[in-house]
Design an enzyme around this catalytic site. Sequence first.
Site, PDB file in Angstrom:
ATOM      1  N   THR A 277       0.819  -1.219   0.000  1.00 59.39           N
ATOM      2  CA  THR A 277       0.000   0.000   0.000  1.00 59.39           C
ATOM      3  C   THR A 277       0.847   1.260   0.000  1.00 59.39           C
ATOM      4  O   THR A 277       0.349   2.347  -0.276  1.00 59.39           O
ATOM      5  CB  THR A 277      -0.921   0.046   1.242  1.00 59.39           C
ATOM      6  OG1 THR A 277      -0.081   0.008   2.420  1.00 59.39           O
ATOM      7  CG2 THR A 277      -1.874  -1.126   1.274  1.00 59.39           C
TER       8      THR A 277
ATOM      9  N   CYS B  35       2.433   2.953   9.487  1.00 59.15           N
ATOM     10  CA  CYS B  35       1.453   3.042  10.565  1.00 59.15           C
ATOM     11  C   CYS B  35       2.133   2.898  11.924  1.00 59.15           C
ATOM     12  O   CYS B  35       3.260   2.431  12.026  1.00 59.15           O
ATOM     13  CB  CYS B  35       0.442   1.880  10.473  1.00 59.15           C
ATOM     14  SG  CYS B  35      -0.595   1.924   9.026  1.00 59.15           S
TER      15      CYS B  35
ATOM     16  N   CYS C 296      -2.524   0.587  14.839  1.00 61.27           N
ATOM     17  CA  CYS C 296      -3.442   0.980  13.760  1.00 61.27           C
ATOM     18  C   CYS C 296      -4.547  -0.056  13.569  1.00 61.27           C
ATOM     19  O   CYS C 296      -4.314  -1.261  13.600  1.00 61.27           O
ATOM     20  CB  CYS C 296      -2.693   1.151  12.431  1.00 61.27           C
ATOM     21  SG  CYS C 296      -3.788   1.680  11.089  1.00 61.27           S
TER      22      CYS C 296
ATOM     23  N   ARG D 193       4.299   6.850   2.962  1.00 65.21           N
ATOM     24  CA  ARG D 193       3.551   8.019   3.453  1.00 65.21           C
ATOM     25  C   ARG D 193       2.701   7.627   4.665  1.00 65.21           C
ATOM     26  O   ARG D 193       2.339   6.455   4.839  1.00 65.21           O
ATOM     27  CB  ARG D 193       2.704   8.650   2.359  1.00 65.21           C
ATOM     28  CG  ARG D 193       2.012   7.686   1.457  1.00 65.21           C
ATOM     29  CD  ARG D 193       1.120   8.386   0.447  1.00 65.21           C
ATOM     30  NE  ARG D 193      -0.059   7.546   0.308  1.00 65.21           N
ATOM     31  CZ  ARG D 193      -0.032   6.375  -0.323  1.00 65.21           C
ATOM     32  NH1 ARG D 193       1.070   5.928  -0.906  1.00 65.21           N
ATOM     33  NH2 ARG D 193      -1.122   5.631  -0.380  1.00 65.21           N
TER      34      ARG D 193
ATOM     35  N   CYS E 133      -0.114   6.911   7.245  1.00 68.31           N
ATOM     36  CA  CYS E 133      -1.457   6.339   7.158  1.00 68.31           C
ATOM     37  C   CYS E 133      -2.478   7.391   7.583  1.00 68.31           C
ATOM     38  O   CYS E 133      -2.269   8.121   8.551  1.00 68.31           O
ATOM     39  CB  CYS E 133      -1.538   5.118   8.076  1.00 68.31           C
ATOM     40  SG  CYS E 133      -3.199   4.507   8.367  1.00 68.31           S
TER      41      CYS E 133
ATOM     42  N   CYS F 207      -4.354   6.077  11.217  1.00 65.28           N
ATOM     43  CA  CYS F 207      -3.763   6.124  12.571  1.00 65.28           C
ATOM     44  C   CYS F 207      -2.863   7.340  12.784  1.00 65.28           C
ATOM     45  O   CYS F 207      -2.349   7.540  13.884  1.00 65.28           O
ATOM     46  CB  CYS F 207      -2.992   4.836  12.869  1.00 65.28           C
ATOM     47  SG  CYS F 207      -1.546   4.585  11.816  1.00 65.28           S
TER      48      CYS F 207
HETATM   49 ZN   LIG Z   1      -2.394   3.178  10.057  1.00 63.89          ZN
END
Ligand SMILES: [Zn+2]
Length: 352
Positions: free
Chosen positions: A34, A38, A42, A67, A69, A72
Amino acid sequence: MNALPNTSTDPRYDAVVRRDAAFDGQFWFSVATTGVYCRPSCGARTPKPQNVGFHLSCDDAEDAGFRACKRCHPRGESPKAKMAAVIAEVCRFIETAEVEPRLEELAERAGLSAYHFHRQFKAATGVTPKAYAAAHRARKVREGLSGGETVTNALYDAGFGSNGRFYETSNAILGMTPKQFKAGGKDADIRFAIGQSRLGAVLVAESGKGIVAISLGDDPDALVRELQDRFPQARLTGDDPKFDARVAQVIGLVEAPGTGLDLPLDIRGTAFQQRVWQALRAIPAGKTLSYAQLAEAIGSPAAVRAVAGACAANTLAIAVPCHRIVRTDGSLSGYRWGVERKRDLLQRERVA
Ligand SMILES: [Zn+2]
């Protein structure tokens, strides 16, 4: 960036699977599929181990091309820390309120539903908002009385609208009437006796309601002085032959800790302390717990420090077995009656 082949056995991956908030701020994890990173707690779907990488800081994760999240917010304060700050603010509000605030009012301050607020408050403090308010009022009454205020003033200052309501609950809060408490246990009858055990001198003291103190030490006179300091105005009786049987029972417990104690205990403390002490009594001989496990056992995993404080405030040695609490690594932590006595008790319980 590339997950190591052994990610699935990395304890950090286990923390991610459990969404363990205790690891928030200690490391961050990224998900190759993805492109986001996190915090461990999370709530997003748990990624497959082969896609997971670990990072020691947010910068580290971003340098690696991930990058933050959006769920969270790994750069912000953790949800747990935010909630703790909110609950602390509500505690201060309860303490300064003239009249006990209603649950709905407190929940609104916290920006939560009444149900959710009640749960969060209990998780953070170990007690319900109502019990917290009651304990705070009780402390104010005690401080007022000890500071020389009149009984009536102390009650009003602590937010008790009418004397009658306080007197109904005063025995539970002070263990005696307010007048008696102000007078250092005046007119309270406390019987005590001292015996000798393997662990040195044992003092046992009892009010009409149950055992109020069990203490251990090398010097019997020092134990008596300590009892007098706690109840300077009580009638202390030290030569009641019938009471000697009680001491024999307690000494029996020192010698054979697995036998259990069938004594009426006069457990005086805040609602939270009482819960901790009850949980301590549920630990069988031969077993030990850490403070964190004990906090978990009373359903307040976040209140580890408060649990440790309640253990330290225990006045009933052995009967409330705070000696069965050890550090997470199994080593001995402190003991009010001497760490050597604690070691001895635990050793005996292990072999019993
Ligand atoms: Zn997250």
